[in-house]
Write a protein that holds these residues in place. Structure first.
Motif, short mmCIF file in Angstrom:
data_model
loop_
_atom_site.label_atom_id
_atom_site.label_comp_id
_atom_site.label_asym_id
_atom_site.label_seq_id
_atom_site.Cartn_x
_atom_site.Cartn_y
_atom_site.Cartn_z
N PRO A 1 0.85 -1.15 0.11
CA PRO A 1 0.07 0.02 0.07
C PRO A 1 0.95 1.42 -0.06
O PRO A 1 1.82 1.28 0.49
CB PRO A 1 -0.71 -0.12 1.35
CG PRO A 1 0.05 -1.02 2.22
CD PRO A 1 0.90 -1.87 1.50
N THR A 2 0.41 2.09 -0.69
CA THR A 2 1.17 3.32 -0.76
C THR A 2 0.66 4.63 0.42
O THR A 2 -0.38 4.81 0.61
CB THR A 2 1.04 4.27 -2.13
OG1 THR A 2 1.57 3.19 -3.07
CG2 THR A 2 2.09 5.34 -2.47
N GLY A 3 1.58 5.00 0.94
CA GLY A 3 1.26 6.07 1.76
C GLY A 3 2.10 7.54 1.41
O GLY A 3 2.67 7.57 0.39
N LEU A 4 1.58 8.37 2.42
CA LEU A 4 2.27 9.73 2.10
C LEU A 4 2.98 10.07 3.14
O LEU A 4 2.80 9.75 4.40
CB LEU A 4 1.28 10.72 1.99
CG LEU A 4 0.28 10.59 0.57
CD1 LEU A 4 -0.72 11.57 0.46
CD2 LEU A 4 1.26 10.65 -0.62
N ALA A 5 4.26 10.74 3.18
CA ALA A 5 5.03 11.39 4.22
C ALA A 5 4.56 12.81 4.25
O ALA A 5 4.21 13.60 3.45
CB ALA A 5 6.48 11.58 3.50
N TYR A 6 4.32 13.04 5.69
CA TYR A 6 3.65 14.45 6.11
C TYR A 6 4.35 14.72 7.31
O TYR A 6 4.15 14.03 8.34
CB TYR A 6 2.28 14.37 6.02
CG TYR A 6 1.56 15.60 6.36
CD1 TYR A 6 1.62 16.75 5.65
CD2 TYR A 6 0.98 15.91 7.72
CE1 TYR A 6 1.01 18.10 6.10
CE2 TYR A 6 0.66 17.10 7.96
CZ TYR A 6 0.55 18.07 7.15
OH TYR A 6 0.07 19.26 7.36
N GLN A 7 5.07 16.02 7.44
CA GLN A 7 5.71 16.43 8.57
C GLN A 7 6.49 15.32 9.10
O GLN A 7 6.74 14.95 10.18
CB GLN A 7 4.86 16.92 9.63
CG GLN A 7 4.12 18.13 9.09
CD GLN A 7 3.21 18.63 10.03
OE1 GLN A 7 2.92 17.79 11.03
NE2 GLN A 7 2.25 19.95 9.74
N GLY A 8 7.29 14.35 8.41
CA GLY A 8 8.40 13.57 8.76
C GLY A 8 7.54 12.08 9.38
O GLY A 8 8.34 11.23 9.78
#
Length: 180
Positions: free
Chosen positions: A40-47
């Protein structure tokens, strides 16, 4: 002259055969688990890493696939082990120990072949960078240990089911019937 029957099929030889069979089967199951799994793909957000889209169907796909592979694998390996008659107690103990070890081997091989820890990968990435999830047996929440799961019991459960079935039902089809 032929060797005595006890030396030809010693309990130690049986135990070693079953343990090696389950270790190889667990490694093969881990490779199959990783090959069939779509990260599954996730996103990097604020580290930090966040699964996107979030939801249980994405976070538990790896667990379900592990169980779908592990139970029949344990069943098959136990049937193969149980067809070799004699030393049933040694076979039972070695199948149980081998199945537990094979479940951990399957997890370790699949996890090692899969992508790295998404939290660590997301730490240095700019916001909204796609980062793949890792192959584990728990939800991808921060602070969770990826192998603390009852899914590891699928392979031993399949193995015990296969061994009991072999011992209860297998003798009917494999016994030579007298002719005459």
């Amino acid at each position: 002259m032929s060797e005595p029957a006890t030396r030809r099929s010693s309990p130690l030889r049986r135990v070693l055969f079953v343990l090696v069979l389950f270790a190889v089967g667990g490694a093969a199951g881990g490779v199959l688990w990783e090959r069939l799994w779509d990260a599954p793909t996730g996103l990097a957000y604020q580290g930090a890493w966040y699964l996107e889209p979030a939801g249980p169907d994405f976070s538990f796909e790896a667990i379900a696939l592990f169980v779908v592979i592990a139970f029949p694998l344990g069943l098959l390996l136990a049937v193969l082990s149980g067809m070799w008659r004699g030393h049933e107690t040694a076979t039972l103990v070695s199948v149980l120990v081998g199945a537990c070890a094979a479940a951990f081997v399957m997890y370790a091989v699949g996890h090692a072949l899969g992508p790295g820890d998404p939290q660590a990968l997301a730490a240095g990435q700019p916001d909204y960078t796609p980062v793949p999830g890792d192959l584990g047996l728990t939800a991808p929440d921060q602070g969770r240990v990826p192998w603390h799961s009852t899914a590891l019991l699928a392979l031993p459960a399949g193995a015990m089911t296969g061994l009991v079935g072999t011992y209860l039902l297998g003798s009917r089809g494999f016994v030579r019937r007298p002719r005459g």
